[in-house]
Design a protein around this motif. Structure first.
Motif, PDB file in Angstrom:
ATOM      1  N   THR A 100       0.832  -1.211   0.000  1.00  0.00           N
ATOM      2  CA  THR A 100       0.000   0.000   0.000  1.00  0.00           C
ATOM      3  C   THR A 100       0.864   1.258   0.000  1.00  0.00           C
ATOM      4  O   THR A 100       0.706   2.145  -0.838  1.00  0.00           O
ATOM      5  CB  THR A 100      -0.890   0.029   1.259  1.00  0.00           C
ATOM      6  OG1 THR A 100      -1.508  -1.238   1.395  1.00  0.00           O
ATOM      7  CG2 THR A 100      -1.927   1.116   1.180  1.00  0.00           C
ATOM      8  N   THR A 101       1.756   1.327   0.979  1.00  0.00           N
ATOM      9  CA  THR A 101       2.529   2.554   1.148  1.00  0.00           C
ATOM     10  C   THR A 101       3.478   2.779  -0.025  1.00  0.00           C
ATOM     11  O   THR A 101       3.636   3.905  -0.496  1.00  0.00           O
ATOM     12  CB  THR A 101       3.290   2.522   2.497  1.00  0.00           C
ATOM     13  OG1 THR A 101       2.377   2.151   3.536  1.00  0.00           O
ATOM     14  CG2 THR A 101       3.874   3.884   2.822  1.00  0.00           C
ATOM     15  N   ASP A 209      -7.278   5.654  -1.232  1.00  0.00           N
ATOM     16  CA  ASP A 209      -6.727   4.497  -0.524  1.00  0.00           C
ATOM     17  C   ASP A 209      -7.914   3.589  -0.185  1.00  0.00           C
ATOM     18  O   ASP A 209      -8.766   3.957   0.628  1.00  0.00           O
ATOM     19  CB  ASP A 209      -6.026   4.992   0.752  1.00  0.00           C
ATOM     20  CG  ASP A 209      -5.462   3.856   1.592  1.00  0.00           C
ATOM     21  OD1 ASP A 209      -5.946   2.726   1.487  1.00  0.00           O
ATOM     22  OD2 ASP A 209      -4.532   4.131   2.378  1.00  0.00           O
ATOM     23  N   HIS A 212      -9.645  -0.131   3.350  1.00  0.00           N
ATOM     24  CA  HIS A 212     -10.775  -0.545   4.183  1.00  0.00           C
ATOM     25  C   HIS A 212     -12.077  -0.718   3.422  1.00  0.00           C
ATOM     26  O   HIS A 212     -13.136  -0.882   4.028  1.00  0.00           O
ATOM     27  CB  HIS A 212     -10.949   0.424   5.365  1.00  0.00           C
ATOM     28  CG  HIS A 212     -10.095   0.006   6.511  1.00  0.00           C
ATOM     29  ND1 HIS A 212     -10.469  -0.985   7.389  1.00  0.00           N
ATOM     30  CD2 HIS A 212      -8.859   0.389   6.884  1.00  0.00           C
ATOM     31  CE1 HIS A 212      -9.509  -1.175   8.266  1.00  0.00           C
ATOM     32  NE2 HIS A 212      -8.513  -0.354   7.977  1.00  0.00           N
ATOM     33  N   TYR A 234      -4.504  -7.846   2.292  1.00  0.00           N
ATOM     34  CA  TYR A 234      -4.484  -8.738   3.461  1.00  0.00           C
ATOM     35  C   TYR A 234      -5.629  -8.495   4.434  1.00  0.00           C
ATOM     36  O   TYR A 234      -5.750  -9.190   5.427  1.00  0.00           O
ATOM     37  CB  TYR A 234      -3.139  -8.654   4.200  1.00  0.00           C
ATOM     38  CG  TYR A 234      -2.654  -7.265   4.561  1.00  0.00           C
ATOM     39  CD1 TYR A 234      -3.201  -6.561   5.625  1.00  0.00           C
ATOM     40  CD2 TYR A 234      -1.624  -6.672   3.829  1.00  0.00           C
ATOM     41  CE1 TYR A 234      -2.746  -5.300   5.948  1.00  0.00           C
ATOM     42  CE2 TYR A 234      -1.157  -5.405   4.151  1.00  0.00           C
ATOM     43  CZ  TYR A 234      -1.724  -4.717   5.213  1.00  0.00           C
ATOM     44  OH  TYR A 234      -1.264  -3.461   5.529  1.00  0.00           O
ATOM     45  N   LYS A 235      -6.459  -7.484   4.171  1.00  0.00           N
ATOM     46  CA  LYS A 235      -7.583  -7.225   5.079  1.00  0.00           C
ATOM     47  C   LYS A 235      -8.784  -8.037   4.600  1.00  0.00           C
ATOM     48  O   LYS A 235      -8.760  -9.249   4.698  1.00  0.00           O
ATOM     49  CB  LYS A 235      -7.828  -5.723   5.168  1.00  0.00           C
ATOM     50  CG  LYS A 235      -6.654  -5.049   5.902  1.00  0.00           C
ATOM     51  CD  LYS A 235      -6.697  -3.537   5.923  1.00  0.00           C
ATOM     52  CE  LYS A 235      -5.477  -3.018   6.695  1.00  0.00           C
ATOM     53  NZ  LYS A 235      -5.189  -1.605   6.423  1.00  0.00           N
TER      54      LYS A 235
HETATM   55  C1  LIG Z   1      -3.835  -1.148   6.429  1.00  0.00           C
HETATM   56  C2  LIG Z   1      -3.687   0.198   5.827  1.00  0.00           C
HETATM   57  C3  LIG Z   1      -2.479   0.603   5.268  1.00  0.00           C
HETATM   58  C4  LIG Z   1      -1.267  -0.274   5.387  1.00  0.00           C
HETATM   59  O1  LIG Z   1      -0.254   0.026   4.515  1.00  0.00           O
HETATM   60  P1  LIG Z   1       0.908  -1.056   4.277  1.00  0.00           P
HETATM   61  O2  LIG Z   1       1.808  -0.388   3.346  1.00  0.00           O
HETATM   62  O3  LIG Z   1       0.253  -2.291   3.767  1.00  0.00           O
HETATM   63  O4  LIG Z   1       1.537  -1.325   5.603  1.00  0.00           O
HETATM   64  C5  LIG Z   1      -2.441   1.833   4.651  1.00  0.00           C
HETATM   65  N1  LIG Z   1      -3.537   2.641   4.585  1.00  0.00           N
HETATM   66  C6  LIG Z   1      -4.702   2.265   5.144  1.00  0.00           C
HETATM   67  C7  LIG Z   1      -5.896   3.166   5.066  1.00  0.00           C
HETATM   68  C8  LIG Z   1      -4.810   1.047   5.786  1.00  0.00           C
HETATM   69  O5  LIG Z   1      -5.960   0.698   6.345  1.00  0.00           O
END
Ligand SMILES: *Cc1c(COP(=O)(O)O)cnc(C)c1O
Length: 424
Positions: A100-101, A209, A212, A234-235
């Motif tokens: 994600t990041t 993003d 969720h 992974y969610k």
């Molecule tokens: C879980 C989540 C992330 C996590 O980012 P990673 O790069 O996978 O650690 C980022 N943004 C939101 C809104 C999330 O809920």
């Protein structure tokens, strides 16, 4: 029969068309898992898909890149095509890659083009911190002071963001907007279609993003004209801890030079020419950087097959029914114990989880875990409860509220301290 009896929950389960899918997952005997919005559970199909990829490695060695049922060289693209339906993108607009990041970094590096007066990035103060960190570092890389150039829309109630406030902040100084689809704490679902329209009217690029909302809520990214989006798998999508993430880019942006290049962003047929000039792929695949993490992608093959089979609309309908039922039981059974429902109650604004606020939320979460209910705690006073369409039941919801009620009545949570754990 009263709606508040266990029998009623069982009736709802008996009428639930998705109930058989629970058998597809590994559930721990005696626990009620309500944390699928943080880490989804393992399905048998995801497990098998990982075994199959290991078998391909055993069998083919290097030739696994082009042989077997899911040749690794094309896996990011083929999974992107399959995911497209659950986010409403065209098959070539979605790619499975990165995290994600990292994907946010890549997209901002590509789409943030400060010019003249338009130098600022718009986000909101309730967004996931990692996104804020990434936006700040992207601003710094382009020579801007985040204190002045990152504009955060304020929340009036500490839980939700008013879309009108976001629109009012879309000034002619904003170059780019990055917002969550669903806020990670209160579970508020933003109106992505309207926000995109309003941004575009003002000549501003907008991305979301979807961490969720993906796997819980349908999206129409292409039709809404969203410029870009990114999410983890992974969610709600159950692809395993740290599984490879995904992104979407609207086809009107195909051909734009990406901000962070690497050889996996090449046209497939050119990649092994090993030229020093990159021949960038003509679709979302261009946004890839290096060699895909095949072992962390594999579970998604099995997991996605479930989502494609069931369809995201049915998942959303059940999810709404589960959270509606939970709110109803909370109001009826937990009145007088100090809980506040902190999520929007309206279907159109509610994501996939219920957010209960309580001054003793941290110790209540610990007590729930000790009694076999897995919630998660979010600072400062939130209990997130996510009944997931594919593996939770109405009876899970009923039982959770009963356990909470007994616990509060007897004060059993008092034996735990009211501090958060390291991972919470
Ligand atoms: C879980 C989540 C992330 C996590 O980012 P990673 O790069 O996978 O650690 C980022 N943004 C939101 C809104 C999330 O809920």
């Amino acid at each position: 029969m009263s709606r508040y009896e266990r029998q009623y929950a069982r009736l709802l389960d008996a009428q639930d068309e998705l109930a058989p899918y629970r058998e597809e997952f590994y559930l721990q005997e005696g626990t009620i898992y309500l944390d699928g919005n943080s880490l989804g559970l393992l399905s048998k199909r995801a497990e098998q898909a990982l075994f199959d990829i290991l078998q391909a490695w055993k069998t083919y060695g290097i030739d696994g890149w082009t042989s077997g049922n899911d040749p690794w060289f094309y896996l990011s693209e083929s999974l992107g095509e399959k995911m497209a339906s659950i986010v409403g993108g065209k098959p070539e607009e979605v790619i499975v890659t990165g995290s994600t990041t990292v994907n946010l970094h890549q997209l901002v590096a590509t789409f943030y083009e400060p010019k003249g007066k338009r130098t600022k990035i718009l986000a909101d103060e309730l967004t996931f911190p990692s996104d804020i960190y990434a936006l700040k570092s992207q601003l710094k890389l382009k020579g801007y002071d985040p204190e002045k150039h990152l504009v955060l829309v304020k929340s009036k109630d500490g839980r939700t963001i008013d879309e009108a406030d976001i629109i009012a902040a879309m000034t002619d100084e904003i170059a780019l907007i990055v917002l969550p689809s669903v806020l990670y704490r209160s579970g508020q679902l933003l109106d992505m279609k309207t926000l995109t329209e309003e941004a575009h009217k003002r000549g501003i690029m907008i991305g979301f993003d979807l961490c969720h909302s993906v796997g819980a809520i349908p999206h129409q990214l292409h039709d809404w004209d969203v410029d870009f989006a990114f999410w983890c798998n992974y969610k709600y999508l159950n692809a395993g801890p740290g599984s490879v993430a995904a992104l979407y880019v609207h086809e009107t942006h195909f051909g734009r030079e990406v901000g962070l290049s690497g050889w996996f962003g090449s046209k497939k047929e050119k990649q092994f020419d090993m030229e020093l000039e990159l021949a960038q792929a003509a679709h979302a695949g261009a946004f890839q950087i290096g060699t895909p993490h095949i072992l962390s992608t594999a579970p998604l093959i099995g997991s996605l097959s479930l989502f494609c089979e069931v369809g995201i609309e049915k998942i959303r309908q059940k999810s709404l029914a589960l959270t509606r039922y939970m709110m109803e039981l909370v109001e009826h059974e937990l009145a007088g114990y100090g809980f506040t429902i902190g999520n929007p109650t309206d279907d159109a604004q509610r994501g996939g989880h219920v957010y209960l606020e309580h001054p003793e939320a941290a110790r209540i979460c610990k007590a729930l875990k000790a009694e076999g209910v897995i919630p998660d705690f979010r600072k400062p006073n939130g209990i997130r409860l996510a009944p997931v369409a594919l593996y939770n039941t109405f009876e899970d919801v009923w039982q959770t509220v009963q356990i909470l009620k007994q616990m509060m009545k007897e004060g059993r949570h008092k034996q735990f301290d009211n501090e958060r754990g390291v991972v919470a």
